[in-house]
Design a protein around this motif. Structure first.
Motif, PDB file in Angstrom:
ATOM      1  N   ILE A   1       0.665  -1.339  -0.097  1.00  0.00           N
ATOM      2  CA  ILE A   1       0.106  -0.015   0.077  1.00  0.00           C
ATOM      3  C   ILE A   1       0.937   1.533  -0.008  1.00  0.00           C
ATOM      4  O   ILE A   1       0.543   2.169  -0.736  1.00  0.00           O
ATOM      5  N   VAL A   2       1.982   1.212   0.939  1.00  0.00           N
ATOM      6  CA  VAL A   2       2.906   2.315   0.848  1.00  0.00           C
ATOM      7  C   VAL A   2       3.625   2.600  -0.447  1.00  0.00           C
ATOM      8  O   VAL A   2       3.402   3.724  -1.027  1.00  0.00           O
ATOM      9  N   SER A   3       3.867   1.523  -0.978  1.00  0.00           N
ATOM     10  CA  SER A   3       4.797   1.520  -2.416  1.00  0.00           C
ATOM     11  C   SER A   3       3.782   2.179  -3.521  1.00  0.00           C
ATOM     12  O   SER A   3       4.098   2.832  -4.479  1.00  0.00           O
TER      13      SER A   3
ATOM     14  N   VAL B   1       3.652   6.087  -3.210  1.00  0.00           N
ATOM     15  CA  VAL B   1       4.796   6.669  -3.545  1.00  0.00           C
ATOM     16  C   VAL B   1       5.113   7.164  -4.646  1.00  0.00           C
ATOM     17  O   VAL B   1       5.371   8.571  -4.961  1.00  0.00           O
ATOM     18  N   TYR B   2       4.947   6.500  -5.861  1.00  0.00           N
ATOM     19  CA  TYR B   2       5.039   6.938  -7.060  1.00  0.00           C
ATOM     20  C   TYR B   2       3.844   8.248  -7.395  1.00  0.00           C
ATOM     21  O   TYR B   2       4.609   9.289  -7.862  1.00  0.00           O
ATOM     22  N   PRO B   3       2.680   8.367  -7.197  1.00  0.00           N
ATOM     23  CA  PRO B   3       1.931   9.479  -7.409  1.00  0.00           C
ATOM     24  C   PRO B   3       2.194  10.674  -6.682  1.00  0.00           C
ATOM     25  O   PRO B   3       2.071  11.779  -7.046  1.00  0.00           O
ATOM     26  N   ILE B   4       2.818  10.611  -5.441  1.00  0.00           N
ATOM     27  CA  ILE B   4       3.436  11.526  -4.435  1.00  0.00           C
ATOM     28  C   ILE B   4       4.587  12.278  -5.188  1.00  0.00           C
ATOM     29  O   ILE B   4       4.647  13.371  -5.272  1.00  0.00           O
ATOM     30  N   ILE B   5       5.416  11.326  -5.596  1.00  0.00           N
ATOM     31  CA  ILE B   5       6.600  11.767  -6.237  1.00  0.00           C
ATOM     32  C   ILE B   5       6.285  12.694  -7.522  1.00  0.00           C
ATOM     33  O   ILE B   5       6.946  13.713  -7.915  1.00  0.00           O
ATOM     34  N   VAL B   6       5.416  12.184  -8.459  1.00  0.00           N
ATOM     35  CA  VAL B   6       5.140  12.753  -9.424  1.00  0.00           C
ATOM     36  C   VAL B   6       4.414  14.160  -9.212  1.00  0.00           C
ATOM     37  O   VAL B   6       4.702  15.348  -9.869  1.00  0.00           O
TER      38      VAL B   6
END
Length: 429
Positions: A182-184, A187-192
């Protein structure tokens, strides 16, 4: 009457030292336990010294155990992964025929984490002094929660401690794996999003004002609508930054205070209820949160009951470790129904939280006398569903976030170069 030096732990797991007068070592142990403490070491004066005597100042009280004041204290937390590794290693050692005390000693010697190493030494001392392993674990609630302690207690009573420890390790591994997925996925959308916002701010504060200066002599009415919107947004960013930058400390302080306020509100009964309910009803992530909560409930309850914990006690532990107030309230109603001799199915269905498939499988489990097995199957099913949902969400979010980033940057670039192209065309004519 002989005097005995001792070290002990209270109910919170804090260690203390002191001395008592007694006719024998067993009588001294009874006196210490009568004070509500768990003896770790005990030595008669003149026949040895305590292992920690050189590091801890003994607080003496004739005929009584020393209280918390002035006593040596230990305690701390460890990462879930470290606890999972310890649990599996201990289960392997016991399953190989190694006595519990010897297993704890071996693991303590090779443990690099000082908190866990100290805890293992304390557990070994507790077991050596005659306490059960579960009693020793209960002295360290920051590391071993109710689920852990009660499962170990059930394993001790049933003589299957190594089996229970293996189940605990598997439970911790699957719970950690689910959490990591769930955490992983987040991570991607938050970074983008962070990159998109950073690029947008850079364009609005640095690039757009330079282009706006180039078109300063032009009448704004001649600018395309998209260019006017971009220049207006840039002006807003500039005016905001002029206020924020000199007052950045106050701005950060306000943001921090708002965050603290939301956290404090989330700790209240009403606030936690609203936040947890919102998590389950969130448009995209709500379904994942619900499936994750159902998987956790099913696995916890199934593991406890399979390990020999009574159903009412297992429901209490499951309620306390649910991680969501809405789920906890539903489990509380289940507990009340079971206490009155009713079925688990009715309150589960009335809660509106659990899907129909879960209720049907629990119903079949009750009728066939295989409730623990059904609960573990439900947990496996919903672990897979969460895994699939997270994978699908990630695969969908990746192109969406890329398109959004391309649209934002493209719109700004288009708004800047459209008037420039128009000027070039007019000059060419």
């Amino acid at each position: 009457m002989p005097n005995f030096q001792f070290t002990a732990a209270d109910a919170k797991g804090e260690q203390l030292s002191g001395s008592v007068e007694a006719n024998s070592e067993s009588e001294a142990l009874e006196q210490i336990k009568a004070q509500g403490y768990y003896p770790l070491q005990i030595v008669e004066d003149g026949k040895g010294t305590l292992k920690t005597a050189s590091k801890k100042k003994a607080a003496r009280k004739k005929g009584k155990a020393a209280g918390p004041k002035g006593a040596a204290r230990t305690g701390g937390r460890i990462k879930p992964k470290q606890l999972m590794i310890f649990t599996r290693q201990l289960a392997t050692l016991i399953d190989s025929g190694l006595p519990l005390l010897r297993g704890l000693t071996v693991l303590a010697k090779q443990e690099p984490n000082p908190v866990l190493r100290g805890t293992l030494n304390a557990l070994a001392d507790s077991v050596q002094s005659g306490s059960t392993f579960s009693e020793g674990l209960a002295q360290h609630p920051k590391i071993f929660n109710k689920l852990y302690v009660n499962m170990v207690k059930a394993g001790e009573l049933g003589g299957v401690l190594e089996v229970v420890l293996l189940r605990l390790a598997e439970y911790q591994e699957k719970a950690q794996k689910l959490k990591n997925k769930i955490v992983s996925a987040m991570v991607y959308p938050i970074i983008v999003m962070f990159i998109a916002v950073a690029i947008l701010i850079f364009l609005m504060l640095v690039i757009v004002p330079k282009f706006e200066a180039m078109f300063a002599e032009m009448d704004n009415t001649d600018l395309p609508m998209i260019s006017q919107i971009v220049f207006g947004t840039s002006a807003f960013f500039l005016s905001t930054s002029v206020w924020i930058i000199p007052n950045i400390v106050w701005f950060i302080l306000v943001v921090v205070l708002i965050g603290i306020g939301i956290q404090a509100w989330g700790r209240t009964k009403g606030g936690r209820q609203v936040i947890d309910r919102a998590k389950l009803k969130a448009p995209i992530l709500g379904d994942i949160q619900r499936k994750s909560a159902v998987a956790r409930f099913s696995r916890t309850l199934g593991t406890l009951v399979t390990s020999g914990v009574p159903i009412l006690q297992a429901l209490n532990i499951t309620r306390d470790t649910a991680g969501n107030v809405v789920i906890s309230n539903a489990i509380e109603k289940v507990h009340g129904a079971v206490k009155e001799g009713e079925s688990i199915v009715t309150p589960l269905q009335a809660s509106g939280v659990f899907p129909g498939m879960v209720i049907s499988m629990v119903d079949v489990g009750e009728e066939t006398g295989q409730l623990p097995e059904m609960l573990l199957k439900v947990a496996d099913v919903y672990d897979d569903e969460v895994d699939n949902a997270v994978t699908a969400l990630t695969s969908i979010l990746e192109p969406i976030m890329i398109v959004i980033l391309a649209l934002v940057v493209g719109a700004v670039v288009f708004a800047l170069f459209l008037p420039l192209i128009k000027v070039i065309q007019e000059v060419g004519e």
